[in-house]
Design an enzyme around this catalytic site. Structure first.
Site, PDB file in Angstrom:
ATOM      1  N   ASP A  29       6.103  -4.741   0.594  1.00 58.50           N
ATOM      2  CA  ASP A  29       5.391  -5.150   1.803  1.00 58.50           C
ATOM      3  C   ASP A  29       5.995  -4.489   3.034  1.00 58.50           C
ATOM      4  O   ASP A  29       6.980  -3.742   2.953  1.00 58.50           O
ATOM      5  CB  ASP A  29       5.402  -6.680   1.933  1.00 58.50           C
ATOM      6  N   ASP A  98      -2.500   6.792   5.983  1.00 57.19           N
ATOM      7  CA  ASP A  98      -3.512   7.307   5.068  1.00 57.19           C
ATOM      8  C   ASP A  98      -4.888   7.022   5.644  1.00 57.19           C
ATOM      9  O   ASP A  98      -5.168   5.915   6.114  1.00 57.19           O
ATOM     10  CB  ASP A  98      -3.384   6.639   3.694  1.00 57.19           C
ATOM     11  N   ASP A 199      -7.392  11.371   2.679  1.00 55.50           N
ATOM     12  CA  ASP A 199      -7.691  11.283   1.252  1.00 55.50           C
ATOM     13  C   ASP A 199      -8.952  12.074   0.913  1.00 55.50           C
ATOM     14  O   ASP A 199      -9.975  11.934   1.588  1.00 55.50           O
ATOM     15  CB  ASP A 199      -7.868   9.801   0.892  1.00 55.50           C
ATOM     16  N   GLU A 256      -5.854  16.017   1.833  1.00 54.72           N
ATOM     17  CA  GLU A 256      -5.815  16.136   0.375  1.00 54.72           C
ATOM     18  C   GLU A 256      -7.101  16.814  -0.064  1.00 54.72           C
ATOM     19  O   GLU A 256      -8.192  16.328   0.226  1.00 54.72           O
ATOM     20  CB  GLU A 256      -5.693  14.755  -0.271  1.00 54.72           C
ATOM     21  N   HIS A 329       2.012   9.840  -5.068  1.00 48.10           N
ATOM     22  CA  HIS A 329       1.643   8.607  -5.774  1.00 48.10           C
ATOM     23  C   HIS A 329       0.691   8.843  -6.935  1.00 48.10           C
ATOM     24  O   HIS A 329       0.457   7.935  -7.735  1.00 48.10           O
ATOM     25  CB  HIS A 329       1.013   7.617  -4.791  1.00 48.10           C
ATOM     26  N   ASP A 330       0.119  10.051  -7.024  1.00 43.45           N
ATOM     27  CA  ASP A 330      -0.833  10.373  -8.090  1.00 43.45           C
ATOM     28  C   ASP A 330      -0.248  11.279  -9.164  1.00 43.45           C
ATOM     29  O   ASP A 330      -0.944  11.614 -10.128  1.00 43.45           O
ATOM     30  CB  ASP A 330      -2.075  11.068  -7.506  1.00 43.45           C
TER      31      ASP A 330
END
Length: 559
Positions: A29, A98, A199, A256, A329-330
């Site tokens: 968090d 993001d 994104d 991205e 993260h991907d």
């Protein structure tokens, strides 16, 4: 080449769900992030990229947004977020958020209205089509398996979702959609953020005809990439966004962009075109994927990796700008993917970091990369949380695949490899939470953790600190030209940076063998060589014939 602060910065990506839990609910968090900001300052970070913390049903871990101006309850409150931003700025760091504007959640108020009836004013905020012969409007496959279309009984039509069915694509052809998104961006920028990571931003423009993709034998659905990647209006849309929003603030932007080429990358990032500052391409992330895509495992080649990275270095040398990354993260953990996560884990992690950070561009570090976190091999699909992984597993099992083979691919490629909790210390759950973590901690946390790394002066963590310090005091790392050496060598990645008569020679061994190389006789070989950094205490001096230890990396300054 003009100077901007983001060209000289090092960025650290936080995946908030897995970074630090402050209240014991097992989910990272915002208050947890605040408690770890001094750690990032110690590392030397300039910019934090925060993965989505907006209100979301969490179908795709926050990349399905139901309210762009609210914070997800699990992460805290807007007041917590404002305190975090103030604390980041107090430490001299910046924050980029993001930006997910190709699609929303199906629980966003716009979509709730849009699906009610065809005359609703929000209907055209999304992409709707009637079915064809009782089937979907076209044969496109979604990124997370199955059709890219979802039937909506309320109006007897289908809506487009390039990702999950709970992530309907926005209709950028509708000017009101664009104006609402620009207004939202200004709202966040006025709060003081320092930019956006965007994104899948090159998906926002679709071919309005939405034609079928080229069918593949034995597959029910086909790729529609040709009709929505780098689509017909993507550049006008980004130029409009720049004019309406970005030009009014001193910010950095990175888009991205799956499927982008160096030539397109230059169009997106050339300063005079006024679109974006950087792109994330995926060419180097696809070299271990076979013709069947991500889950079709194949051996990767260093020669191919060098060719791809060098192609981007040269293409954006004078126009545009490169982002430099191994992890996010991907993606699977790089030391497990292109390195060696067993007996040479520390050396391989340092070697990979050296190879990347001395290139021209802005380096990105993903949480845990700086301590050499590795992939995880959960025994059961029930231990995985990622929607892409779970959907793929069940689809392949339904089609008769061997569960063990599918799990082998998951162990190598699942996005959950990057999403296991940050390993802070050797206490229970690696110091991430005092509750039960939302996804299991990697069992190797007792050996691989921040506390151990900070206490060891020779650790990967302190090596990253040194790389970051070098970038801050050596302008050649930001401004120098790039030249690849030994392009066909299958174990050595060697290149030279040059700026104002000085040179950097970077030599990296990507193998577990001892390798000898003969350096080309160039003008820089006549200069005085000073060792800048090495991941091997027994490094060699610079001579024409150099022997590199397994996973050794050496950098010389020549002047």
């Amino acid at each position: 080449m003009s100077n901007q602060w983001w060209k000289e910065s090092v960025v650290y990506q936080i995946y908030p769900r897995s970074f630090q839990d402050s209240n014991g609910d097992g989910i990272g968090d915002i208050r947890g992030i605040i408690s770890r900001l001094d750690y990032l300052k110690e590392l030397g970070i300039d910019v934090i990229w925060l993965s989505p913390v907006y209100q979301s049903p969490n179908d795709d871990n926050g990349y399905d947004i139901s309210d762009y101006k609210a914070i997800m309850h699990e992460f805290g409150t807007l007041k917590d977020w404002e305190e975090m931003l103030a604390e980041i700025h107090k430490r001299g760091m910046k924050l980029i958020m993001d930006l997910v504007i190709n699609h929303t959640s199906d629980e966003h108020p716009w979509f709730i209205e849009a699906r009610k009836d065809k005359e609703n004013p929000y209907r055209d905020y999304y992409i709707w089509r009637p079915g064809k012969n009782g089937k979907e409007p076209n044969n496109w496959e979604a990124a997370f398996s199955g059709s890219a279309w979802q039937y909506s009984a309320e109006t007897d039509e289908y809506y487009l979702h390039l990702f999950s069915k709970k992530q309907p694509d926005l209709n950028w052809e509708n000017k009101n959609v664009r104006l609402e998104l620009y207004d939202m961006m200004r709202w966040w920028l006025d709060k003081g953020i320092d930019g956006f990571r965007m994104d899948v931003i090159n998906f926002i423009s679709k071919d309005p005809a939405l034609p079928d993709g080229e069918a593949v034998s034995g597959k029910k659905y086909a790729s529609g990439h040709a009709y929505f990647m780098n689509g017909p209006k993507v550049h006008p849309y980004l130029q409009e966004m720049h004019e309406q929003v970005l030009a009014k603030y001193d910010v950095m932007t990175v888009g991205e962009m799956p499927g982008v080429t160096p030539e397109e990358g230059k169009l997106y990032t050339a300063e005079h075109r006024k679109e974006l500052d950087m792109v994330f391409h995926f060419e180097h992330m696809d070299i271990d994927s076979g013709p069947g895509g991500k889950w079709d495992l194949k051996a990767w080649s260093l020669v191919e990796l060098k060719l791809i990275l060098s192609k981007w270095q040269l293409a954006l040398a004078d126009e545009g700008w490169n982002s430099l990354y191994w992890n996010n993260h991907d993606q699977p953990r790089i030391v497990s993917r292109f390195g060696n996560d067993a007996e040479y884990r520390e050396k391989a992690a340092k070697m990979l970091a050296t190879t990347l950070h001395f290139m021209k561009g802005t380096p990105y570090i993903y949480q845990g990369e700086e301590i050499g976190m590795t992939n995880v091999s959960f025994e059961s699909i029930d231990d995985y949380q990622d929607i892409e992984t779970i959907n793929m597993y069940h689809e392949k099992i339904a089609n008769g695949s061997d569960p063990n083979e599918v799990l082998r691919a998951i162990h190598q490629k699942s996005r959950d490899n990057a999403r296991t909790p940050m390993q802070w210390d050797k206490s229970q759950h690696a110091g991430f939470t005092r509750g039960n973590p939302w996804i299991q901690v990697n069992p190797n946390y007792k050996e691989i953790n921040v506390q151990a790394a900070r206490n060891d002066p020779n650790s990967i963590f302190h090596y990253y600190r040194k790389l970051i310090q070098l970038r801050k005091k050596m302008p050649i790392m930001t401004h120098g030209s790039y030249q690849l050496l030994l392009p066909n060598h299958d174990a050595i990645f060697a290149y030279v940076r040059e700026w104002q008569g000085e040179y950097l020679l970077v030599l990296s061994n990507f193998s577990k063998e001892h390798v000898s190389i003969t350096l080309p006789k160039k003008q820089w070989m006549e200069k005085k060589a000073t060792l800048i950094i090495s991941n091997d205490s027994d490094h060699c001096s610079l001579v024409e014939m150099v022997e590199l230890q397994p996973y050794e990396s050496i950098v010389y300054h020549l002047s």
